[in-house]
Design a protein around this motif. Structure first.
Motif, PDB file in Angstrom:
ATOM      1  N   LYS A  78     -25.710  17.951  12.030  1.00  0.00           N
ATOM      2  CA  LYS A  78     -26.139  17.417  10.727  1.00  0.00           C
ATOM      3  C   LYS A  78     -26.810  16.057  10.845  1.00  0.00           C
ATOM      4  O   LYS A  78     -27.544  15.641   9.938  1.00  0.00           O
ATOM      5  CB  LYS A  78     -24.953  17.355   9.762  1.00  0.00           C
ATOM      6  N   GLY A 134     -28.673  15.258  13.665  1.00  0.00           N
ATOM      7  CA  GLY A 134     -29.901  15.462  14.429  1.00  0.00           C
ATOM      8  C   GLY A 134     -29.732  15.022  15.867  1.00  0.00           C
ATOM      9  O   GLY A 134     -29.241  13.926  16.142  1.00  0.00           O
ATOM     10  N   SER A 135     -30.135  15.888  16.795  1.00  0.00           N
ATOM     11  CA  SER A 135     -29.899  15.611  18.208  1.00  0.00           C
ATOM     12  C   SER A 135     -30.658  14.386  18.697  1.00  0.00           C
ATOM     13  O   SER A 135     -30.101  13.531  19.395  1.00  0.00           O
ATOM     14  CB  SER A 135     -30.274  16.834  19.042  1.00  0.00           C
TER      15      SER A 135
END
Length: 244
Positions: free
Chosen positions: A111, A113-114
């Motif tokens: 949720k 973001g990588s």
């Protein structure tokens, strides 16, 4: 710094200097955001004037800071850094780094973001390994700001600010607003997702300054420095930047 055993390394023209002592380190950290008066340093540290005088004398003898007469009041002195902050003891950077790694390994990871999580983990990782990455991130920020500038068409200030605000929001860079134009003062919110993460210690302040410096130096063809007038805190309040 978090305790009396803190150690920090500073780079000077004569070489590297390691300091042990929370008050001296506290003074130098305070000056990272710009020149300060003697009274401002006293108020910030909460120490007696005589104590601060001794510390300032020691720091000047090590070529770590400059002393100048205040142009607005010649009876007073102002102090500025004459060195670069290179490294510091690991705490609390190590804790934030481990917390960031825990976040990446959790189910909450997607949720946020990588790329956002990895980007912030790298910042905390520098601190965890005792490296002050502020000068490096500021230079990278300037380069990125100049690259951003190639996506912006305007060169007139009002049009440029409006275009920048739209570009920032469209590309999830963050939000900012212009508080004043003479001098230029900006309020910057949630830059690269710093507010959205559960770890609330800021690490991007110098990077943010560098990005704006890069854009303005490219668009206005000037050398400028953005100074942070706000203090980093756990509430992750907006940065207030002023152009020098």
């Amino acid at each position: 710094m978090n305790n009396g055993d803190s150690t920090a390394i500073f780079s000077t023209e004569a070489g590297f200097i390691a300091l042990n002592g929370s008050v001296k380190i506290q003074i130098l950290e305070f000056l990272k955001n710009g020149s300060k008066s003697f009274d401002e340093i006293v108020n910030h540290t909460g120490k007696a004037k005589a104590t601060i005088s001794v510390h300032l004398k020691d720091l000047r003898s090590c070529s770590l800071l400059n002393e100048q007469v205040d142009p607005d009041d010649r009876r007073k002195k102002i102090y500025s850094l004459k060195c670069h902050y290179v490294a510091c003891s690991q705490e609390p950077g190590l804790k934030h780094y481990l917390d960031m790694l825990d976040l990446i390994s959790s189910t909450d990871f997607p949720k946020f973001g990588s790329l956002l999580c990895v980007f912030h983990a790298v910042q905390y990782g520098f601190l965890a390994n005792g490296i002050n990455c502020d000068p490096i991130m500021r230079n990278i920020g300037r380069d990125i700001g100049k690259s951003f500038a190639h996506n912006l068409k305007s060169t007139e200030p009002d049009e440029l600010f409006e275009e920048m605000e739209e570009f920032w929001e469209k590309n999830d860079i963050g939000k900012f607003s212009v508080l004043s134009k003479e001098p230029l003062k900006l309020e910057v919110h949630d830059f690269f997702g710093c507010r959205s993460l559960p770890i609330k210690t800021k690490v991007l302040c110098t990077f943010v300054k560098g990005v704006f410096e890069g854009v303005f130096s490219d668009k206005f063809a000037i050398d400028c420095t953005m100074e942070n007038l706000s203090s980093c805190n756990h509430n992750c309040d907006p940065c207030i930047l002023i152009m020098k």
